[in-house]
Enzyme design. Structure first.
Site, PDB file in Angstrom:
ATOM      1  N   GLY A 126       0.811  -1.217   0.000  1.00 57.69           N
ATOM      2  CA  GLY A 126       0.000   0.000   0.000  1.00 57.69           C
ATOM      3  C   GLY A 126       0.846   1.270   0.000  1.00 57.69           C
ATOM      4  N   HIS A 171      11.669   0.998   0.225  1.00 57.71           N
ATOM      5  CA  HIS A 171      11.333  -0.415   0.447  1.00 57.71           C
ATOM      6  C   HIS A 171      12.473  -1.111   1.202  1.00 57.71           C
ATOM      7  CE1 HIS A 171       7.736  -0.407  -1.845  1.00 57.71           C
ATOM      8  NE2 HIS A 171       8.257  -0.472  -3.046  1.00 57.71           N
TER       9      HIS A 171
HETATM   10  P1  A3P Z   1      -3.696  -5.162  -4.986  1.00 52.06           P
HETATM   11  O1  A3P Z   1      -2.720  -5.722  -5.959  1.00 52.06           O
HETATM   12  O2  A3P Z   1      -4.091  -6.147  -3.936  1.00 52.06           O
HETATM   13  O3  A3P Z   1      -4.897  -4.539  -5.633  1.00 52.06           O
HETATM   14  P2  A3P Z   1       2.105  -0.683  -3.486  1.00 52.06           P
HETATM   15  O4  A3P Z   1       1.512   0.678  -3.595  1.00 52.06           O
HETATM   16  O5  A3P Z   1       2.895  -0.901  -2.244  1.00 52.06           O
HETATM   17  O6  A3P Z   1       2.810  -1.066  -4.735  1.00 52.06           O
HETATM   18  O7  A3P Z   1       0.882  -1.682  -3.291  1.00 52.06           O
HETATM   19  C1  A3P Z   1      -0.012  -1.893  -4.349  1.00 52.06           C
HETATM   20  C2  A3P Z   1      -1.299  -2.414  -3.762  1.00 52.06           C
HETATM   21  O8  A3P Z   1      -2.014  -1.338  -3.153  1.00 52.06           O
HETATM   22  C3  A3P Z   1      -2.208  -2.963  -4.838  1.00 52.06           C
HETATM   23  O9  A3P Z   1      -2.985  -3.973  -4.203  1.00 52.06           O
HETATM   24  C4  A3P Z   1      -3.015  -1.746  -5.200  1.00 52.06           C
HETATM   25  O10 A3P Z   1      -4.207  -2.023  -5.885  1.00 52.06           O
HETATM   26  C5  A3P Z   1      -3.257  -1.148  -3.829  1.00 52.06           C
HETATM   27  N1  A3P Z   1      -3.559   0.284  -3.864  1.00 52.06           N
HETATM   28  C6  A3P Z   1      -3.039   1.224  -4.692  1.00 52.06           C
HETATM   29  N2  A3P Z   1      -3.565   2.422  -4.427  1.00 52.06           N
HETATM   30  C7  A3P Z   1      -4.427   2.256  -3.402  1.00 52.06           C
HETATM   31  C8  A3P Z   1      -5.299   3.155  -2.697  1.00 52.06           C
HETATM   32  N3  A3P Z   1      -5.352   4.425  -2.996  1.00 52.06           N
HETATM   33  N4  A3P Z   1      -6.040   2.631  -1.693  1.00 52.06           N
HETATM   34  C9  A3P Z   1      -5.976   1.318  -1.380  1.00 52.06           C
HETATM   35  N5  A3P Z   1      -5.198   0.422  -2.031  1.00 52.06           N
HETATM   36  C10 A3P Z   1      -4.415   0.896  -3.029  1.00 52.06           C
END
Ligand code: A3P
Length: 334
Positions: free
Chosen positions: A80, A145
């Site tokens: 997230g 990260h």
């Molecule tokens: P999913 O693949 O389960 O949908 P990161 O940002 O660390 O790369 O993580 C990506 C994950 O966060 C993805 O999960 C993505 O869809 C979700 N994500 C991205 N933007 C978001 C938001 N504004 N609110 C909640 N989840 C979000």
């Protein structure tokens, strides 16, 4: 260790890479390698990553100039990060960029990853990036990260850490890799086994979580520890908590005016993922393996417990058992 760092020259040969990595890592032996997800992974001071990420981490450790008033947004990948960056940016900059009737808000036209840069990405381009990071006025919001034990030695700033249910992380990671690595088609079962074995980007995931968790237990005022699922359940409560931690708490007037809910709305998956900047097919950045990457790759479903659509009961139990075993005694529950 002090090393002469010439980003364009250090990557010319594998031997040179290896010697730089060894000089920056605590190991004096050849780095352990394993056929990882899309390429060979190296075990760099207990953390699995591809060779370019290891180079980048080495360079950041040697070059990054921390400031006491920085705030670092730290995450294991796919927990997230994009959401946390958007929320933190919106909260910290709300006087300059009002979120109520946010017609011109930067989040409407720029990726959260451009507004809050990673300290270790994009790989290789560390020289221009270091200059870009230096040019950001204080107080800086920065992303990483990197596991806690690999952060640049002099970092003493406040940290917000966000973790997520590991079963959702493995699903999200697998989908992400399939999108960003051209020709990547790792068998899902194999990816899952690697993940459970600790071999995933910046893994083992449990070490990543524990590194920040232990720091949070030691210094709760300096390290805020958040969980994606809790944030999904109560986004407004977390926005307030985040604002307090960032030292820009909401006033009663702001709360009454609905500013907290506006931040939640502006940064929601539904809002951000539909914006042209985040949904377009145009490659906006250099990503994993130095390939062009579209901003849309950071948005998939944004749901909790999507793992139920992919993992068998047996797989879920296996990962749960591994995580439970590793977190035992730490006080951290997911
Ligand atoms: P999913 O693949 O389960 O949908 P990161 O940002 O660390 O790369 O993580 C990506 C994950 O966060 C993805 O999960 C993505 O869809 C979700 N994500 C991205 N933007 C978001 C938001 N504004 N609110 C909640 N989840 C979000």
């Amino acid at each position: 260790a002090q090393v002469e760092l010439e980003a364009d020259s250090v990557l010319t040969g594998e031997e040179e890479d290896e010697s730089l990595l060894l000089s920056m890592s605590s190991s004096s032996n050849k780095l352990q390698t394993r056929e990882g997800w899309w390429t060979t992974f190296v075990l760099y001071d207990g953390c699995w990553m591809d060779r370019q990420a290891a180079m980048s981490v080495s360079l950041v450790r040697a070059q990054f100039v921390p400031r006491d008033d920085d705030v670092l947004l730290a995450t294991y990948p796919k927990c997230g990060t994009t959401w946390l960056k958007a929320l933190s940016f919106a909260i910290a900059n709300r006087h300059r960029h009002p979120v109520v009737s946010a017609g011109h808000h930067p989040l409407l036209t720029q990726s959260p990853h451009d507004l809050v840069p990673f300290i270790e990405l994009p790989f290789r381009h560390i020289h221009p990036l270091a200059a870009a990071l230096d040019a950001i006025p204080s107080p800086r919001l920065l992303g990483t990260h990197m596991p806690h034990h690999l952060l640049p030695p002099r970092i003493g700033c406040r940290i917000v850490y966000l973790c997520r249910e590991p079963k959702d992380v493995v699903i999200s990671t697998w989908h992400f890799m399939n999108k960003v690595i051209e020709g990547f088609s790792i068998d899902f079962d194999k990816a899952f086994e690697l993940f459970v074995d600790g071999c995933s980007p910046f893994g083992p995931i449990w070490n990543h979580y524990l590194g920040y968790w232990n720091k949070h237990v030691e210094e709760p005022d300096r390290v805020l520890f958040l969980k994606y699922d809790d944030m999904m359940a109560d986004p407004a409560g977390h926005v307030k908590k985040l604002a307090e931690f960032l030292r820009v708490p909401f006033t009663d007037d702001e709360v009454d005016a609905g500013v907290v809910e506006e931040v939640v709305r502006l940064c929601s998956f539904e809002k951000l993922s539909r914006l042209p900047v985040n949904s377009s097919v145009v490659a906006g950045r250099v990503g994993v393996d130095e390939r062009p990457m579209k901003n849309s790759v950071f948005f998939r479903k944004g749901k909790v417990r999507d793992w139920k659509n992919y993992l068998t009961e047996e797989m879920a139990k296996k990962l749960d058992a591994a995580i439970e075993e590793k977190l035992k005694g730490s006080g951290l529950t997911l």
